[in-house]
Design a protein around this motif. Structure first.
Motif, PDB file in Angstrom:
ATOM      1  N   SER A  85       0.883  -1.040   0.014  1.00  0.00           N
ATOM      2  CA  SER A  85       0.102  -0.126  -0.030  1.00  0.00           C
ATOM      3  C   SER A  85       0.893   1.381  -0.128  1.00  0.00           C
ATOM      4  CB  SER A  85      -0.907  -0.125   1.218  1.00  0.00           C
ATOM      5  OG  SER A  85      -0.128   0.056   2.338  1.00  0.00           O
ATOM      6  N   ASP A  86       2.115   1.199   0.475  1.00  0.00           N
ATOM      7  CA  ASP A  86       2.986   2.274   0.676  1.00  0.00           C
ATOM      8  C   ASP A  86       3.469   2.621  -0.780  1.00  0.00           C
ATOM      9  OD1 ASP A  86       2.925   2.413   3.234  1.00  0.00           O
ATOM     10  OD2 ASP A  86       4.630   0.982   3.574  1.00  0.00           O
ATOM     11  N   ILE A  87       3.514   1.801  -1.888  1.00  0.00           N
ATOM     12  CA  ILE A  87       4.090   2.046  -3.093  1.00  0.00           C
ATOM     13  C   ILE A  87       3.145   3.243  -3.723  1.00  0.00           C
ATOM     14  CG2 ILE A  87       4.919   1.112  -5.337  1.00  0.00           C
ATOM     15  CD1 ILE A  87       4.864  -1.648  -3.944  1.00  0.00           C
ATOM     16  N   SER A  88       2.025   2.595  -4.127  1.00  0.00           N
ATOM     17  CA  SER A  88       1.040   3.743  -4.784  1.00  0.00           C
ATOM     18  C   SER A  88       0.732   4.959  -4.008  1.00  0.00           C
ATOM     19  CB  SER A  88      -0.433   2.640  -4.645  1.00  0.00           C
ATOM     20  OG  SER A  88      -0.797   2.652  -3.553  1.00  0.00           O
ATOM     21  N   GLN A  89       0.877   5.038  -2.661  1.00  0.00           N
ATOM     22  CA  GLN A  89       0.748   6.114  -2.134  1.00  0.00           C
ATOM     23  C   GLN A  89       1.971   7.141  -2.162  1.00  0.00           C
ATOM     24  OE1 GLN A  89      -1.971   7.073  -0.148  1.00  0.00           O
ATOM     25  NE2 GLN A  89      -1.145   9.335  -0.254  1.00  0.00           N
ATOM     26  N   ALA A  90       3.173   6.450  -2.159  1.00  0.00           N
ATOM     27  CA  ALA A  90       4.587   7.087  -2.554  1.00  0.00           C
ATOM     28  C   ALA A  90       4.498   7.732  -3.896  1.00  0.00           C
ATOM     29  CB  ALA A  90       5.779   6.272  -2.189  1.00  0.00           C
ATOM     30  N   LEU A  91       4.138   6.885  -4.825  1.00  0.00           N
ATOM     31  CA  LEU A  91       3.904   7.523  -6.363  1.00  0.00           C
ATOM     32  C   LEU A  91       3.100   8.778  -6.285  1.00  0.00           C
ATOM     33  CD1 LEU A  91       3.941   4.064  -8.027  1.00  0.00           C
ATOM     34  CD2 LEU A  91       5.537   5.788  -8.330  1.00  0.00           C
ATOM     35  N   LEU A  92       1.914   8.526  -5.660  1.00  0.00           N
ATOM     36  CA  LEU A  92       0.961   9.684  -5.725  1.00  0.00           C
ATOM     37  C   LEU A  92       1.479  11.166  -4.994  1.00  0.00           C
ATOM     38  CD1 LEU A  92      -2.417   7.837  -5.068  1.00  0.00           C
ATOM     39  CD2 LEU A  92      -1.707   9.129  -7.034  1.00  0.00           C
TER      40      LEU A  92
END
Length: 507
Positions: free
Chosen positions: A363-370
């Motif tokens: 879940s951290d990946i998408s949030q970091a990209l955003l």
């Protein structure tokens, strides 16, 4: 003849994908050019009483009437083209003056054909592209066929080939006889949105007409449609380049015809180039190659600025790290510190921002990209022989993500992310899948040790901070592994988007 300024405008618009080729019967390969051949055969066989026995449209009208079967001439032509098409192989399009091969090399999203063959589709496939075919649904027999979705957005990698007058694979779609052409014009003028929005846009933009004679029915009808859509969209003078095949005429007649054509096309802003398709194709290829060499030279001189974001003048690098507790420990902290230090010492250090995200969960990946909207994403951690990358679950244990899932995520950021570095074992598998959407992806083709992974990162970011391109930085990273005396310099692999697509198509 086209002047230098005309060539310059045409090549720039081709480069930007803002040009649409229109292919007429004169662009057809001699191997399957059945137009005049079959017209003369029919004229003799069915005792055609007029002098214009090479006019397929009129001869086909005569045959359809005398045989009492509108489909008969269509079926005959389609069978003939299908038979002769078997002789065309992909190598045919490698000929330097073959117009379809020349056009297929261009980064264009739309091609429009008034011929019945599918040579443009074959040429595009020979270049590793994935063309979509569509026909104009001008009559009741084909209007119910399932169309291409209206929201389809063609690209140079997945271009649209639109058959305006039908394709031999669907005999009912052919615009062949005089009655057909009249019915076609009526349909275009009366049926709202008969032409898809993307094709209407192409008619209103810069066009390159190839292989037409002024007496051809398909050309006369095409000019009617062009006149309508150019009139709708013209905000200023458009450059539309037309290539016509003169046929067997004397020099005096040719000069008179040229003056007539110049006046005929004046209101449409069409520049006439008076040569056959082979001559035009050869000159176009030569000029295109020279044009690209010049562009490449300019790009090389300015490569230090290729990544700079227009508004912020910064390149953001998102560093993702995951080291699950149930896996062998990696020196990820050291890798991050080395990257940080090399960028701080770099000549162009003010152009980069390094953003760390450690102990990454899915879940951290998408949030970091955003949140960060990075240009470069660097992942450091573990990979499995199947190509999955290992992130962490809530307990800090291994949570593998398979290649397709991660690639789907990066697809959503393809307009932002320019490069992905996967500094993990066996990550080449994942790299190839992500490269369907991202321009540059670096992965490892086998297991890689800590020292080699860190050495590659050091060399890569040293080069990037020095103003070199992604490809140069990749090679610099491999050399850095060699300089450390580690026999793993062939482990990092650079996968580019176009190569990924080509590999996918060849499977």
């Amino acid at each position: 003849m086209l002047e230098e300024k005309d060539w310059d405008i045409l090549l720039k618009r081709i480069k930007n994908g803002k040009c649409t080729p229109f292919l007429g019967s004169g662009a057809c390969s001699e191997k399957i050019s059945v137009i005049s051949q079959i017209a003369n055969e029919w004229a003799e066989e069915y005792d055609y009483p007029m002098e214009d026995s090479d006019d397929l449209t009129r001869v086909a009208q005569f045959v359809a009437v005398t045989e009492g079967d509108k489909m008969f001439p269509r079926d005959e032509i389609c069978n003939k083209i299908a038979e002769l098409s078997e002789e065309i192989t992909p190598t045919y399009f490698e000929t330097p003056d073959e117009i379809h091969g020349v056009l297929a090399d261009f980064p264009l999203p739309v091609y429009i054909s008034t011929t019945y063959d599918d040579l443009m589709v074959r040429a595009l496939k020979s270049r590793g592209k994935t063309p979509i075919q569509e026909i104009c649904r001008w009559n009741e027999y084909i209007i119910k066929r399932k169309p291409t979705p209206s929201d389809f957005d063609p690209t140079p990698e997945k271009p649209l080939v639109y058959h305006l007058h039908g394709c031999y694979k669907i005999p009912e779609s052919l615009v062949l006889t005089e009655d057909d052409y009249l019915d076609f014009l009526v349909a275009v003028s009366k049926v709202e949105n008969l032409l898809p929005p993307r094709i209407q846009e192409a008619f209103g933009g810069t066009s390159l007409l190839l292989g037409y004679k002024v007496t051809d029915w398909d050309f006369r009808v095409l000019c009617r449609i062009l006149d309508e859509y150019i009139g709708r969209s013209m905000m200023g003078r458009k450059h539309i380049s037309v290539q016509l095949v003169p046929g067997n005429v004397s020099e005096t007649q040719e000069e008179k015809a040229q003056k007539y054509l110049d006046r005929y096309f004046e209101d449409l802003h069409i520049q006439v180039y008076w040569h056959n398709c082979c001559e035009f194709a050869a000159e176009l290829r030569t000029r295109w190659e020279a044009f690209n060499r010049d562009i490449t030279k300019i790009d090389a001189e300015n490569r230090r600025h290729f990544l700079i974001k227009e508004k912020t003048n910064k390149v953001s690098i998102l560093f993702l790290a995951a080291d699950p507790t149930n896996e062998s420990r990696l020196r990820l902290g050291e890798e991050f510190r080395e990257i940080q230090e090399k960028l701080k010492l770099a000549k162009f250090r003010d152009r980069f921002t390094l953003l760390p995200q450690l102990s990454v969960r899915p879940s951290d990946i998408s949030q970091a990209l955003l949140d960060t909207q990075p240009h470069i994403v660097h992942f450091s951690g573990h990979g499995t022989p199947t190509g999955a990358l290992c992130f962490e679950d809530l307990a800090g244990k291994t949570h593998p993500i398979d290649p397709d899932a991660l690639a789907a995520l990066f697809e959503q950021f393809s307009g932002q992310v320019n490069c992905v570095i996967l500094n993990a074992c066996y990550a080449e598998i994942q790299a190839k899948v992500i490269a369907k959407h991202i321009k540059y992806v670096i992965g490892m083709n086998q297991a890689i040790g800590d020292k080699a992974a860190i050495a590659f990162a050091i060399g890569f970011y040293q080069a990037l901070g020095g103003g070199l391109s992604i490809e140069e930085a990749y090679r610099f990273g491999c050399v850095q592994i060699q300089l450390q005396g580690i026999p793993e310099h062939l482990t990092p692999v650079l996968v580019k988007k176009d190569q990924s697509l080509l590999s996918q198509l060849n499977k």
